[in-house]
Structure formats: structure tokens, C-alpha cells
Write an enzyme that holds these catalytic residues in place. Sequence first.
Site, PDB file in Angstrom:
ATOM      1  N   THR A  45      25.627  26.225  45.711  1.00 58.49           N
ATOM      2  CA  THR A  45      25.966  26.450  47.111  1.00 58.49           C
ATOM      3  C   THR A  45      24.787  26.145  48.028  1.00 58.49           C
ATOM      4  OG1 THR A  45      27.455  28.207  46.399  1.00 58.49           O
ATOM      5  CG2 THR A  45      26.900  28.126  48.736  1.00 58.49           C
ATOM      6  N   TYR A 108      39.719  31.806  47.091  1.00 60.12           N
ATOM      7  CA  TYR A 108      40.746  31.695  48.129  1.00 60.12           C
ATOM      8  C   TYR A 108      42.159  31.969  47.622  1.00 60.12           C
ATOM      9  CZ  TYR A 108      43.146  30.182  52.364  1.00 60.12           C
ATOM     10  OH  TYR A 108      43.925  30.159  53.493  1.00 60.12           O
ATOM     11  N   TYR A 134      30.295  31.715  37.551  1.00 60.99           N
ATOM     12  CA  TYR A 134      29.686  32.159  38.812  1.00 60.99           C
ATOM     13  C   TYR A 134      30.590  33.230  39.413  1.00 60.99           C
ATOM     14  CZ  TYR A 134      27.279  31.598  43.350  1.00 60.99           C
ATOM     15  OH  TYR A 134      26.564  31.785  44.510  1.00 60.99           O
ATOM     16  N   ARG A 139      32.436  35.784  48.193  1.00 62.47           N
ATOM     17  CA  ARG A 139      32.815  34.426  48.585  1.00 62.47           C
ATOM     18  C   ARG A 139      34.194  34.038  48.039  1.00 62.47           C
ATOM     19  NH1 ARG A 139      28.963  31.092  50.938  1.00 62.47           N
ATOM     20  NH2 ARG A 139      26.780  31.722  50.749  1.00 62.47           N
ATOM     21  N   LYS A 162      26.325  33.759  36.364  1.00 68.84           N
ATOM     22  CA  LYS A 162      25.534  34.043  37.544  1.00 68.84           C
ATOM     23  C   LYS A 162      26.247  35.200  38.223  1.00 68.84           C
ATOM     24  CE  LYS A 162      23.738  32.409  41.961  1.00 68.84           C
ATOM     25  NZ  LYS A 162      23.684  31.330  42.970  1.00 68.84           N
ATOM     26  N   ILE A 205      19.012  33.135  39.265  1.00 70.10           N
ATOM     27  CA  ILE A 205      19.193  31.933  40.078  1.00 70.10           C
ATOM     28  C   ILE A 205      19.066  32.382  41.518  1.00 70.10           C
ATOM     29  CG2 ILE A 205      20.774  30.099  40.772  1.00 70.10           C
ATOM     30  CD1 ILE A 205      22.077  30.278  38.013  1.00 70.10           C
TER      31      ILE A 205
END
Length: 296
Positions: A45, A108, A134, A139, A162, A205
Amino acid sequence: MPLTGLFVPLITPFTSAGELATDALEALAHEVLDAGAAGLVALGTTGEPATLTPAERHRVLDICADVCHRRGVPLIAGAGSNSTADSAQALAALDSRVTAALTVVPYYTRPSEEGVVAHFARLAAASPVPLVVYNIPYRTGRTLGAETLCRLAELPNVAGFKHAVGGIDDTTVAFLSRVPEQTAVLAGDDLFAAPLLALGASGAILASANVAPAAYADLVAAWRDGRVDRARELGHRLAPLAAALFAEPNPVVIKAVLAAQGRIPSPAVRLPLLEATDDAVAGALAALDGVHTTPV
């Protein structure tokens, strides 16, 4: 290669005209490795992959892969979306230069947790490289329970996670207590990296490590080596920097600081992101001074 230590999710530098600054990207990659990073993340990202053209994404990956090959360090590459079929296609395009693929929980559309497991089972079975799941619910809009995370960890070809859930919650504590030893859990929230490392994460990360790679590499190493006093000191010192660098949407403040340091040619980002405000940049530079004025 083991997924331990600090991985830096590189920003994608642009010229003042908005073009890809390839020389700056290569130089930054070497800089963070010289400072102690264990490896790189390309097209995360922080690298603004959504606004890069396919040719630009390919060029970024080539540059990072070449640096990692020459330095003998692992490369994690961002690949995947909220479509299982499209994600499988993106993963199929990766080659042996990539150590693992950072693949986001479908966003989403908010599938069920069973759907998330089915998504990653399909991808893990088809991917030519191991997956790093991830998990970033603020998000994606999709939270995952500890049981689901453990099921994902048991899938063949899932190398790790992550983990960026915006804090240290009961799910995180339960997951870290049960995660298989061979599964890497990499702290993904800059502000909460220290406590996650204290709970047993194998590395991190961290976008803020673009700006202060040596300090963040030292933070990860201190927790992993059991130097608790040193690790706690570094965590406290770096927390204001992480907060300042994320005062506006990632990576706009990070790029502005790097430009102010002369490490990239401009602070340019692409819409819908806007360049960082003067106040945000001043706050981040002051926080960075606080890290550097006390020896680390």
C-alpha cells in the site's frame, strides 16, 4: 528464506513531473538494507500500486527484485485484490525472484470468514510462491477471529501474516499464543509494532522504516534478541514518529520527509492522494529529530 526481521515497504518515488523515479527507488532500496532491514516489500500500500500503470508496477518489481538478488535478501511483493480469480491471475505472474506474496484479505465485498478461508485456500493452492496474508480490517471492512486466523495459518503454502488490526486486542493475543512456530507473524501497524513484537511476532513490515530504517531494524532485533530494556526504550522513542508520519494518509507524510532529506526527488503523490500539509511535515521532522538526537 525466513520471514524474520524488518521488511521495509518501499514508497514509489516520483519526479516533480510525476514520472517514476527509478534511480531514487533503487538507491532507497539499498539505503534501507544498509541500515539493517532484512528484506523489502514491493508494491505494498505504501508504494501506491493502485495508481501505477501496469508497466510501472512491473518496473518497480524488477528494480526491487534486482536489488534483493544482489544483496541476497528476501523480497515480498504485493499481489491480489478482493477478487479470487483476479488474485490468482496476479499471483500466477510472479516468478522465483519473489520470496512471498503479500495478499490482502478481500476488501469491500466483506465475505464471510468461511469465504475468506476458501479464498486463501484457492490462492495458496495455485500460487507459485508462498503467501503472506495481509490482515488489515480497518481497510478491508472484514475482521477475522483467532480461530479463522489459525485455520489460515494451517493452509499449505501460507508462510505468514502481516497483522495490522489497529491495536492489540483479544484476538491478537489469542492468535499469537496459538500460531504455529513455522508461521511468520509480521507486525504491520507502526504504532503497535513494539507490543506485537513483545508478544512474539517474528518481524515487522513498517512504512515508517522508509524514514528511520536503522532505528526500526534495531527495534525488531532488540525484541527478538531479548534485550527488553533496549527494545522498550526504542519503542517509546519511535512511537511519536510513527504517529506523526501517519497524521495524514499514508504515504504522503513519509514521502514529504524523504524529499526534505534529499533522498527522493519530490514529495509527489498521485490523486486521490494530496501532498502532505506543511504542518504535518514539520511535525514529522520534529519527531524524527527526537529519534536522532538521542543515540539509538
